[in-house]
Design an enzyme around this catalytic site. Structure first.
Site, mmCIF file in Angstrom:
data_model
loop_
_atom_site.group_PDB
_atom_site.id
_atom_site.type_symbol
_atom_site.label_atom_id
_atom_site.label_comp_id
_atom_site.label_asym_id
_atom_site.label_seq_id
_atom_site.Cartn_x
_atom_site.Cartn_y
_atom_site.Cartn_z
ATOM 1 C CG ASP A 22 -2.207 0.799 0.935
ATOM 2 O OD1 ASP A 22 -2.200 1.638 0.010
ATOM 3 O OD2 ASP A 22 -3.208 0.598 1.644
ATOM 4 C CE1 TYR A 23 1.429 8.182 -0.947
ATOM 5 C CE2 TYR A 23 0.123 7.582 -2.866
ATOM 6 C CZ TYR A 23 0.930 8.484 -2.207
ATOM 7 O OH TYR A 23 1.243 9.676 -2.818
#
Length: 321
Positions: free
Chosen positions: A214-215
């Site tokens: 994820d980011y």
């Protein structure tokens, strides 16, 4: 320089093709890029949010909404959506409840499989389908006190019985990518959790695609307190079998030195890369890097029958509390 494997967020076909041309014609290896975005409840045509669509209990309609979103996304030049969100949540304090299907494990499992089928269709190389991404693996919807990114602490029985099935259902439907979650699970952040990303995901569930962080979640393992710095976090993530590093650049900064120092094997790097390349092959990008976004956008966007369908699904999703 060949240092980017994918790009995220909104693009138009002209810009996507411009960047793709640089990748395939000017980089050393000519490997095409993947373009991805959060297409989570419609692309050009907006469908109800996922928590609302789940209230319809109309699995066929939800699958059809994903199929329409895929066709519009492909026409936009996108290859990949960060959806479906498979996170079960029973705590209304959590800020991302609306992106999932609620607290019912059975319903959530039916919906996640339907959305994968809708996005990916029967031919992933078609210019009307896109790659799905199972997120957020795993148990992201159960943080303590509903605080996003926070600790998830539960028994393995609870995890397997209530939270794991929707992810497993989406993977069983053929999803080719998975996103690791921000949270830890039983003390180990998901992005560096080999039990999650290898033992459960690959060995038990038979997943054969690639995992994207994820980011900036690899960098955030430092804040979790399990890694001293981004280099150690990268080592943990690679050894956990996380293929693609989103945004924070830790793999690019430290991957080579980790191999040179003997902390990560070159064989593992080859395996992680091969799984990403295989998905690009399945998308048809090596055959024709420009097939996505070459369609007639006027024919793909806002078709009247799709607008009518979206209105019907919105009506089905409304619930009197």
């Amino acid at each position: 320089n060949g240092e980017i494997g994918s790009l995220i967020a909104g693009f138009n076909p002209q810009e996507s093709h411009r960047m793709q041309r640089i990748a395939v014609e000017e980089s050393r290896l000519g490997i095409p890029l993947m373009f991805g975005s959060d297409i989570i409840h419609g692309c050009r045509i907006t469908f109800p949010e996922n928590i609302a669509m789940s209230c319809s209990w109309d699995i066929d309609a939800i699958e059809h909404s994903a199929r329409i979103a895929a066709e519009e996304s492909a026409a936009m030049g996108l290859h990949w959506t960060f959806s479906p969100m498979c996170d079960i949540s029973a705590d209304p304090r959590w800020g991302r409840v609306s992106e999932g299907s609620g607290e019912d494990t059975y319903l959530g499992s039916k919906i996640t499989a339907a959305m994968v089928r809708g996005y990916q269709g029967e031919d992933l190389s078609s210019d009307k389908t896109i790659a799905a991404c199972v997120k957020h693996f795993a148990a992201y919807g159960a943080p303590q006190a509903g605080r996003d990114y926070h600790t998830v602490d539960m028994s393995e029985m609870m995890f397997r019985d209530r939270y794991l099935p929707p992810y497993a259902s989406a993977i069983g439907a053929g999803a080719v990518t998975v996103m690791s979650s921000f949270n830890d699970l039983m003390g180990v952040p998901a992005s560096g959790n080999r039990w999650l990303l290898h033992t459960i995901l690959r060995e038990e569930l038979g997943f054969r695609g690639f995992v994207v962080s994820d980011y900036s979640s690899i960098h955030e393992m430092v804040a979790h307190g399990v890694a001293a710095d981004d280099k150690q976090a990268s080592e943990m993530a690679m050894k956990a079998h996380l293929n693609m590093n989103m945004v924070d650049g830790a793999y690019l900064a430290y991957g080579q030195s980790l191999v040179e120092e003997g902390r990560v094997s070159e064989k593992l790097i080859d395996e992680l890369c091969r799984e990403v390349l295989a998905v690009k092959y399945r998308l048809g990008l090596f055959d024709d890097p420009f097939r996505y976004g070459s369609q007639n956008q006027k024919e793909a966007y806002f078709r009247q029958e799709n607008l009518d369908f979206a209105r019907e699904l919105a009506a089905e999703s409304m619930v009197l509390l």
